[in-house]
Design a protein around this motif. Structure first.
Motif, PDB file in Angstrom:
ATOM      1  N   VAL A 125      -9.885   0.228  -4.364  1.00 29.36           N
ATOM      2  CA  VAL A 125     -10.061  -0.240  -2.758  1.00 29.36           C
ATOM      3  C   VAL A 125     -11.427  -0.607  -2.784  1.00 29.36           C
ATOM      4  O   VAL A 125     -12.329   0.290  -2.978  1.00 29.36           O
ATOM      5  CB  VAL A 125      -9.531   0.815  -1.718  1.00 29.36           C
ATOM      6  N   GLY A 126     -11.981  -1.738  -2.300  1.00 33.09           N
ATOM      7  CA  GLY A 126     -13.343  -2.159  -1.986  1.00 33.09           C
ATOM      8  C   GLY A 126     -13.640  -3.243  -2.940  1.00 33.09           C
ATOM      9  O   GLY A 126     -14.631  -4.058  -2.385  1.00 33.09           O
ATOM     10  N   LEU A 137       0.753  -1.183  -0.047  1.00 34.93           N
ATOM     11  CA  LEU A 137      -0.134   0.193  -0.060  1.00 34.93           C
ATOM     12  C   LEU A 137       0.903   1.127  -0.049  1.00 34.93           C
ATOM     13  O   LEU A 137       1.897   1.364   0.681  1.00 34.93           O
ATOM     14  CB  LEU A 137      -0.841  -0.120   1.265  1.00 34.93           C
ATOM     15  N   ASP A 138       0.368   2.339  -0.810  1.00 35.56           N
ATOM     16  CA  ASP A 138       1.052   3.542  -0.725  1.00 35.56           C
ATOM     17  C   ASP A 138       0.647   4.391   0.265  1.00 35.56           C
ATOM     18  O   ASP A 138       1.240   5.523   0.800  1.00 35.56           O
ATOM     19  CB  ASP A 138       0.963   4.379  -2.087  1.00 35.56           C
ATOM     20  N   GLY A 145       0.258 -12.153 -11.654  1.00 34.66           N
ATOM     21  CA  GLY A 145      -1.082 -11.865 -11.524  1.00 34.66           C
ATOM     22  C   GLY A 145      -1.640 -11.482 -10.122  1.00 34.66           C
ATOM     23  O   GLY A 145      -0.640 -11.245  -8.971  1.00 34.66           O
ATOM     24  N   PRO A 146      -2.784 -10.943  -9.890  1.00 37.41           N
ATOM     25  CA  PRO A 146      -3.186 -10.674  -8.607  1.00 37.41           C
ATOM     26  C   PRO A 146      -3.032 -11.547  -7.382  1.00 37.41           C
ATOM     27  O   PRO A 146      -3.090 -11.383  -6.421  1.00 37.41           O
ATOM     28  CB  PRO A 146      -4.775 -10.270  -8.815  1.00 37.41           C
ATOM     29  N   SER A 147      -3.146 -12.888  -7.894  1.00 34.32           N
ATOM     30  CA  SER A 147      -2.896 -14.088  -6.466  1.00 34.32           C
ATOM     31  C   SER A 147      -1.282 -13.912  -6.139  1.00 34.32           C
ATOM     32  O   SER A 147      -0.976 -14.277  -5.150  1.00 34.32           O
ATOM     33  CB  SER A 147      -3.298 -15.430  -7.126  1.00 34.32           C
ATOM     34  N   LEU A 148      -0.540 -13.271  -6.742  1.00 33.43           N
ATOM     35  CA  LEU A 148       0.765 -13.162  -6.436  1.00 33.43           C
ATOM     36  C   LEU A 148       1.084 -11.639  -5.807  1.00 33.43           C
ATOM     37  O   LEU A 148       1.834 -11.860  -4.667  1.00 33.43           O
ATOM     38  CB  LEU A 148       1.872 -13.204  -7.565  1.00 33.43           C
ATOM     39  N   ARG A 149       0.635 -10.932  -6.379  1.00 28.46           N
ATOM     40  CA  ARG A 149       1.289  -9.329  -5.843  1.00 28.46           C
ATOM     41  C   ARG A 149       0.121  -8.337  -6.237  1.00 28.46           C
ATOM     42  O   ARG A 149      -0.580  -8.313  -7.300  1.00 28.46           O
ATOM     43  CB  ARG A 149       2.358  -8.989  -6.588  1.00 28.46           C
ATOM     44  N   LEU A 150       0.035  -7.106  -5.484  1.00 25.57           N
ATOM     45  CA  LEU A 150      -0.971  -6.207  -5.675  1.00 25.57           C
ATOM     46  C   LEU A 150      -0.150  -4.820  -5.126  1.00 25.57           C
ATOM     47  O   LEU A 150       0.675  -4.993  -4.466  1.00 25.57           O
ATOM     48  CB  LEU A 150      -2.426  -6.505  -5.093  1.00 25.57           C
ATOM     49  N   PHE A 151      -0.483  -3.840  -5.950  1.00 23.01           N
ATOM     50  CA  PHE A 151      -0.073  -2.542  -5.500  1.00 23.01           C
ATOM     51  C   PHE A 151      -1.263  -1.559  -5.294  1.00 23.01           C
ATOM     52  O   PHE A 151      -2.031  -1.536  -6.383  1.00 23.01           O
ATOM     53  CB  PHE A 151       0.900  -2.020  -6.201  1.00 23.01           C
ATOM     54  N   VAL A 152      -1.460  -0.731  -4.388  1.00 25.48           N
ATOM     55  CA  VAL A 152      -2.400   0.115  -3.961  1.00 25.48           C
ATOM     56  C   VAL A 152      -1.769   1.474  -4.062  1.00 25.48           C
ATOM     57  O   VAL A 152      -1.019   1.886  -3.089  1.00 25.48           O
ATOM     58  CB  VAL A 152      -3.466  -0.017  -2.787  1.00 25.48           C
ATOM     59  N   ASP A 153      -2.127   2.404  -4.993  1.00 26.95           N
ATOM     60  CA  ASP A 153      -1.405   3.788  -4.925  1.00 26.95           C
ATOM     61  C   ASP A 153      -2.247   4.580  -4.152  1.00 26.95           C
ATOM     62  O   ASP A 153      -2.969   4.310  -3.390  1.00 26.95           O
ATOM     63  CB  ASP A 153      -1.491   4.101  -6.481  1.00 26.95           C
ATOM     64  N   VAL A 154      -1.669   5.879  -4.098  1.00 25.10           N
ATOM     65  CA  VAL A 154      -2.106   6.765  -3.239  1.00 25.10           C
ATOM     66  C   VAL A 154      -3.592   7.291  -3.367  1.00 25.10           C
ATOM     67  O   VAL A 154      -4.262   7.578  -2.342  1.00 25.10           O
ATOM     68  CB  VAL A 154      -1.439   8.313  -3.369  1.00 25.10           C
ATOM     69  N   ASN A 155      -4.171   7.169  -4.473  1.00 23.04           N
ATOM     70  CA  ASN A 155      -5.698   7.361  -4.740  1.00 23.04           C
ATOM     71  C   ASN A 155      -6.460   6.041  -4.323  1.00 23.04           C
ATOM     72  O   ASN A 155      -7.809   6.043  -4.731  1.00 23.04           O
ATOM     73  CB  ASN A 155      -5.638   7.825  -6.141  1.00 23.04           C
ATOM     74  N   ALA A 180      -6.186   3.187  -6.509  1.00 26.22           N
ATOM     75  CA  ALA A 180      -6.369   2.420  -7.623  1.00 26.22           C
ATOM     76  C   ALA A 180      -5.361   1.199  -7.412  1.00 26.22           C
ATOM     77  O   ALA A 180      -4.220   1.297  -6.621  1.00 26.22           O
ATOM     78  CB  ALA A 180      -5.940   3.063  -8.699  1.00 26.22           C
ATOM     79  N   ILE A 181      -5.833   0.098  -7.779  1.00 28.73           N
ATOM     80  CA  ILE A 181      -4.977  -1.143  -7.620  1.00 28.73           C
ATOM     81  C   ILE A 181      -4.552  -1.795  -8.924  1.00 28.73           C
ATOM     82  O   ILE A 181      -5.214  -1.823  -9.793  1.00 28.73           O
ATOM     83  CB  ILE A 181      -5.828  -2.297  -6.920  1.00 28.73           C
ATOM     84  N   SER A 182      -3.268  -2.212  -9.051  1.00 26.74           N
ATOM     85  CA  SER A 182      -2.852  -3.024 -10.112  1.00 26.74           C
ATOM     86  C   SER A 182      -1.808  -3.937  -9.529  1.00 26.74           C
ATOM     87  O   SER A 182      -1.846  -4.090  -8.341  1.00 26.74           O
ATOM     88  CB  SER A 182      -1.882  -2.028 -11.060  1.00 26.74           C
ATOM     89  N   THR A 183      -0.998  -4.651 -10.351  1.00 21.59           N
ATOM     90  CA  THR A 183      -0.033  -5.687  -9.969  1.00 21.59           C
ATOM     91  C   THR A 183       1.356  -4.869  -9.464  1.00 21.59           C
ATOM     92  O   THR A 183       2.261  -5.624  -9.028  1.00 21.59           O
ATOM     93  CB  THR A 183       0.392  -6.614 -10.875  1.00 21.59           C
ATOM     94  N   SER A 184       1.461  -3.679  -9.850  1.00 26.11           N
ATOM     95  CA  SER A 184       2.867  -3.015  -9.901  1.00 26.11           C
ATOM     96  C   SER A 184       2.498  -1.424 -10.076  1.00 26.11           C
ATOM     97  O   SER A 184       1.264  -0.905 -10.569  1.00 26.11           O
ATOM     98  CB  SER A 184       3.518  -3.261 -11.320  1.00 26.11           C
TER      99      SER A 184
END
Length: 350
Positions: free
Chosen positions: A187-188, A37-38, A162-172, A174-178
């Motif tokens: 989020v949600g 998480l950022d 893929g999402p089962s390995l890794r996720l990143f949540v940015d300051v806003n 938004a979710i991606s794998t990187s």
């Protein structure tokens, strides 16, 4: 799951190595193994959405450590912006650098190297082309404390990401794998929503991954360059092999050579038009003036051999079968070498 350095290496690279998860395999399922998480404010929403499971590891800025189900770990710094330093716990520090300047910077510890724009991407391709033709690899990239980020988008192994390995949540939120990836949701959103969007963006599931570098490099630039170099997966495997040997203080000043990059240990094998060892995940043969080594990019195991035995291994790997390799080497010797490595879990050929 093992320590923070190995876990963040997996999160950054998009690759699974046998030294990260206790079972040797990632717990692929309907939650994400590693989430960064950022912003700490997004943690409650991420936990409530079900994206994180009991075995997940979650890195949250300036958070108190808690767990273990899931294990939440606080960190200082930024894992998304190259050029900074991240501290996890009291004693672990991680550097982040962009690819283009990494050649000129001194390594002082564990480092994630990111391709952040088209200029970085072109430099990465130039380095790969040079290694392919001359056998000289970027010194910084083969350091045992360095991990190249988003390898599945750079021609490396693809099935593990893929999402089962890794996720990143940015300051806003938004979710991606990187940090450089295309948006999968926010989020949600539950795991099924993120997984569905990841699959949609990747089309029929072909390589290279369209998500993890999609916000930094357009597919119309990246995909043709990657597909024109079908050997890039072997390039990443070769880097892993050199990195392993350097970590054991074997070979310095470009002493380590890799079969298929700048030539072969047995020169005549360089003339083989369609070598059988080009497949992703195949063992890699490396050598120095004193010895040969067989490295598995899937398990990070390595076998040290006499150079004469290494030449036998190379014939089997390049020519693809005992029958094709027979002639200069007795068939009985070829069978013994083939069967030894097959029993060890490193099949050299059919």
């Amino acid at each position: 799951m093992k320590g923070s350095r190995r876990t963040l290496k997996t999160w950054g690279s998009g690759l699974v190595s046998a030294d990260v998860f206790e079972s040797g395999l990632a717990p692929f399922g309907d939650t994400s193994a590693v989430v960064v998480l950022d912003r700490a404010e997004h943690l409650p929403g991420v936990l409530d959405s079900g994206v994180v499971g009991a075995d997940s590891r979650v890195f949250v800025p300036r958070a108190e450590d808690s767990g273990p189900s899931p294990l939440v770990m606080g960190y200082e710094g930024s894992l998304s912006d190259p050029g900074g330093e991240v501290q996890v716990g009291a004693s672990f520090f991680l550097q982040t650098q962009d690819y283009g300047t990494s050649e000129y910077l001194s390594l002082i510890g564990a480092t994630l190297v990111r391709v952040v724009d088209e200029a970085d991407f072109e430099t990465f391709l130039d380095d790969a082309d040079r290694a392919r033709t001359t056998g000289v690899f970027p010194e910084f990239l083969t350091h045992h404390l360095v991990a190249l980020c988003d390898v599945p988008a750079l021609g490396g192994r693809y099935a593990e990401d893929g999402p089962s390995l890794r996720l990143f949540v940015d300051v806003n939120g938004a979710i991606s794998t990187s940090p450089s990836g295309l948006r999968l949701g926010e989020v949600g959103d539950d795991f099924a929503t993120l997984e569905k969007e990841w699959l949609r963006l990747n089309g029929a599931g072909g390589s290279p991954c369209s998500v993890c570098l999609g916000a930094a490099i357009p597919d119309e630039v990246r995909v043709p360059a990657i597909t024109a170099r079908p050997w890039l997966s072997r390039y990443h495997d070769a880097i892993a092999g050199v990195r392993h040997l350097r970590g054991r203080e074997i070979g310095f000043d470009h002493e380590i050579q890799v079969s298929g990059f700048g030539g072969r240990m047995t020169p005549e094998l360089a003339e083989v038009v369609t070598p059988a060892d080009e497949r992703s995940g195949a063992p890699t043969l490396l050598w120095t003036a004193d010895a040969a080594f067989v490295h598995s990019p899937l398990t990070d195991r390595v076998f040290r051999l006499e150079r004469e035995a290494g030449a036998v291994v190379e014939r089997l790997m390049v020519l693809g079968s005992v029958e094709a390799a027979a002639g200069p080497v007795p068939e009985e010797t070829l069978l013994q070498v083939r069967d030894f490595f097959a029993r060890a879990g490193l099949p050299l050929c059919d």
